[in-house]
Write an enzyme that holds these catalytic residues in place. Structure first.
Site, PDB file in Angstrom:
ATOM      1  N   ASP A 120       0.879  -1.202  -0.079  1.00  0.00           N
ATOM      2  CA  ASP A 120       0.051  -0.080   0.149  1.00  0.00           C
ATOM      3  C   ASP A 120       0.893   1.317  -0.053  1.00  0.00           C
ATOM      4  OD1 ASP A 120      -2.262   1.553   0.048  1.00  0.00           O
ATOM      5  OD2 ASP A 120      -2.642   1.227   2.024  1.00  0.00           O
ATOM      6  N   ASN A 172       1.061   3.258  -2.906  1.00  0.00           N
ATOM      7  CA  ASN A 172       1.660   3.698  -4.371  1.00  0.00           C
ATOM      8  C   ASN A 172       1.144   5.204  -4.537  1.00  0.00           C
ATOM      9  OD1 ASN A 172       2.906   1.185  -4.206  1.00  0.00           O
ATOM     10  ND2 ASN A 172       1.481   0.448  -5.930  1.00  0.00           N
ATOM     11  N   ARG A 184      -0.056   7.599  -2.846  1.00  0.00           N
ATOM     12  CA  ARG A 184       0.622   8.890  -2.049  1.00  0.00           C
ATOM     13  C   ARG A 184       2.135   9.081  -2.535  1.00  0.00           C
ATOM     14  NH1 ARG A 184      -1.136   6.300   3.302  1.00  0.00           N
ATOM     15  NH2 ARG A 184      -1.945   4.515   1.781  1.00  0.00           N
ATOM     16  N   TRP A 185       2.721   7.890  -2.843  1.00  0.00           N
ATOM     17  CA  TRP A 185       3.976   8.060  -2.989  1.00  0.00           C
ATOM     18  C   TRP A 185       4.267   9.104  -4.483  1.00  0.00           C
ATOM     19  CZ3 TRP A 185       7.035   6.778  -7.581  1.00  0.00           C
ATOM     20  CH2 TRP A 185       8.416   6.574  -7.449  1.00  0.00           C
ATOM     21  N   ASN A 199     -11.183  -2.847  -5.159  1.00  0.00           N
ATOM     22  CA  ASN A 199     -10.326  -1.912  -6.058  1.00  0.00           C
ATOM     23  C   ASN A 199     -10.707  -1.589  -7.469  1.00  0.00           C
ATOM     24  OD1 ASN A 199      -7.133  -2.837  -4.743  1.00  0.00           O
ATOM     25  ND2 ASN A 199      -8.172  -1.029  -3.960  1.00  0.00           N
ATOM     26  N   LEU A 228      -6.612  -4.280   7.963  1.00  0.00           N
ATOM     27  CA  LEU A 228      -6.503  -5.455   7.102  1.00  0.00           C
ATOM     28  C   LEU A 228      -7.296  -5.173   5.569  1.00  0.00           C
ATOM     29  CD1 LEU A 228      -7.326  -8.583   8.972  1.00  0.00           C
ATOM     30  CD2 LEU A 228      -5.431  -8.172   7.776  1.00  0.00           C
ATOM     31  N   GLU A 243       0.810 -11.895  13.592  1.00  0.00           N
ATOM     32  CA  GLU A 243       1.388 -10.809  14.307  1.00  0.00           C
ATOM     33  C   GLU A 243       1.267  -9.591  13.136  1.00  0.00           C
ATOM     34  OE1 GLU A 243       2.314 -10.541  17.231  1.00  0.00           O
ATOM     35  OE2 GLU A 243       2.045 -12.950  17.690  1.00  0.00           O
TER      36      GLU A 243
HETATM   37  C1  IPE Z   1      -5.413  -2.329   0.109  1.00  0.00           C
HETATM   38  O1  IPE Z   1      -5.175  -1.259  -0.007  1.00  0.00           O
HETATM   39  C2  IPE Z   1      -5.404  -3.426  -1.052  1.00  0.00           C
HETATM   40  C3  IPE Z   1      -4.009  -3.382  -1.727  1.00  0.00           C
HETATM   41  C4  IPE Z   1      -3.003  -2.910  -1.303  1.00  0.00           C
HETATM   42  C5  IPE Z   1      -4.026  -4.330  -2.765  1.00  0.00           C
HETATM   43  P1  IPE Z   1      -6.348  -0.142  -0.378  1.00  0.00           P
HETATM   44  O2  IPE Z   1      -5.451   1.071  -0.582  1.00  0.00           O
HETATM   45  O3  IPE Z   1      -7.347  -0.563  -1.396  1.00  0.00           O
HETATM   46  O4  IPE Z   1      -7.196  -0.390   1.246  1.00  0.00           O
HETATM   47  P2  IPE Z   1      -7.858   0.881   1.817  1.00  0.00           P
HETATM   48  O5  IPE Z   1      -8.923   1.428   0.999  1.00  0.00           O
HETATM   49  O6  IPE Z   1      -6.805   1.890   2.161  1.00  0.00           O
HETATM   50  O7  IPE Z   1      -8.512   0.263   2.977  1.00  0.00           O
HETATM   51  C1  IPE Z   2      -1.583   0.066  -3.438  1.00  0.00           C
HETATM   52  O1  IPE Z   2      -1.346   1.484  -3.331  1.00  0.00           O
HETATM   53  C2  IPE Z   2      -2.196  -0.488  -4.735  1.00  0.00           C
HETATM   54  C3  IPE Z   2      -3.415  -0.777  -4.877  1.00  0.00           C
HETATM   55  C4  IPE Z   2      -4.327  -0.727  -4.045  1.00  0.00           C
HETATM   56  C5  IPE Z   2      -3.769  -1.374  -6.368  1.00  0.00           C
HETATM   57  P1  IPE Z   2      -2.651   2.585  -3.261  1.00  0.00           P
HETATM   58  O2  IPE Z   2      -3.186   2.764  -4.724  1.00  0.00           O
HETATM   59  O3  IPE Z   2      -3.868   2.267  -2.535  1.00  0.00           O
HETATM   60  O4  IPE Z   2      -1.897   3.782  -2.704  1.00  0.00           O
HETATM   61  P2  IPE Z   2      -2.549   4.967  -1.909  1.00  0.00           P
HETATM   62  O5  IPE Z   2      -3.189   4.009  -0.601  1.00  0.00           O
HETATM   63  O6  IPE Z   2      -3.611   5.670  -2.504  1.00  0.00           O
HETATM   64  O7  IPE Z   2      -1.337   5.855  -1.463  1.00  0.00           O
HETATM   65 MG    MG Z   3      -4.212   2.412  -0.520  1.00  0.00          MG
END
Ligand code: IPE
Ligand code: IPE
Ligand code: MG
Length: 242
Positions: A30, A32, A34-35, A78, A198, A210
């Site tokens: 998680d 990507n 924001r990065w 997603n 989760l 854990e």
């Molecule tokens: C969880 O991340 C799913 C993956 C990393 C693939 P999300 O970014 O979808 O989760 P939430 O929406 O912050 O809970």
């Molecule tokens: C995780 O990064 C990748 C997927 C859920 C596909 P995010 O896309 O959720 O990145 P943030 O949480 O918005 O930073």
């Molecule tokens: Mg995310």
């Protein structure tokens, strides 16, 4: 007297030794988006950087001797993201699949598996997924499971339905454990990006997991972060209710 305890010794590779390794690690990739935002880049650039990190960390799990590693790449929720972002993710997935065989063959004899709901994934991707699984199925290294179109609830429902199709009328815990995608226990769940939830990952397997959280965003996640999580895991006192 030894100068260093086994715990602090490093192999020639610079890789630490661990007295206790989790058998099954789950990683929620998680952060990507924001990065990318921090750098003024499109979200797809964050996903591309994240995919590179997946390649590195999945191999590192194999080198360390971890038996099963599940990486959360795309959840059943997603699909709610903008079409442009979903398309970019599926394109990256395809790019990875086209290189996966060579990538995995070069990496510690690892085995690649895909977990999640097949419905919704294009036929082309499904074919490439099947090929990558077939090509690596006899490998004896780490079982790397990439969770795509995966949801923990969906996984449990599909395990129940499988048992029903087999003619069961009373479902036991063992039936579900036997029919979920991964081994039934996940020892350690790693979530970077500062979120401490989760998000529908490994619900069944996480009963006695854990958890290790970090503010680092997934595209910045390094081997050192993985080692930190594993060092922390070694110190945990797991009681399983006993
Ligand atoms: C969880 O991340 C799913 C993956 C990393 C693939 P999300 O970014 O979808 O989760 P939430 O929406 O912050 O809970
Ligand atoms: C995780 O990064 C990748 C997927 C859920 C596909 P995010 O896309 O959720 O990145 P943030 O949480 O918005 O930073
Ligand atoms: Mg995310």
């Amino acid at each position: 007297m030894a100068l260093f305890s086994k715990k602090n010794s490093t192999a020639q590779s610079g890789r630490p030794d661990f007295d206790i390794l989790p058998e099954h690690v789950g990683i929620i990739m998680d952060g990507n988006g924001r990065w990318a935002k921090k750098r003024g880049l499109p979200r797809s650039a964050g996903h591309k950087a994240g995919a590179e990190v997946f390649r590195n960390i999945s191999k590192e799990c194999g080198r360390l001797g971890i038996k099963h590693a599940t990486f959360y790449a795309f959840s059943t929720e997603n699909w709610r993201r903008p079409k442009e972002e979903v398309d970019a993710l599926m394109r990256l997935f395809k790019e990875y699949l086209l290189e996966a065989k060579a990538d995995i063959a070069a990496a510690e004899n690892n085995k690649l598996r895909f977990i999640g709901e097949r419905e919704g994934i294009s036929d082309e991707l499904l074919r490439l997924m099947d090929e990558a699984e077939e090509d690596t199925k006899n490998n004896t290294g780490c079982e790397i499971m990439l969770a795509v179109n995966y949801g923990g609830r969906q996984e449990i429902v599909s395990a129940v339905n499988k048992s029903l199709r087999e003619g069961k009328t009373q479902i036991t815990e063992q039936d579900i454990s036997d029919n979920i995608y991964t081994v039934p226990e996940c020892d350690l769940i790693i979530r970077p990006s500062g979120e401490e939830r989760l998000s529908n990952f490994l619900l069944w397997q996480a009963a006695y997991s854990e958890f290790w959280y970090s503010d680092v965003l997934w595209p910045d996640f390094t081997n050192e972060d993985l080692y930190s999580a594993l060092r922390e895991f070694e110190k945990r006192n797991r009681r399983f209710g006993g």
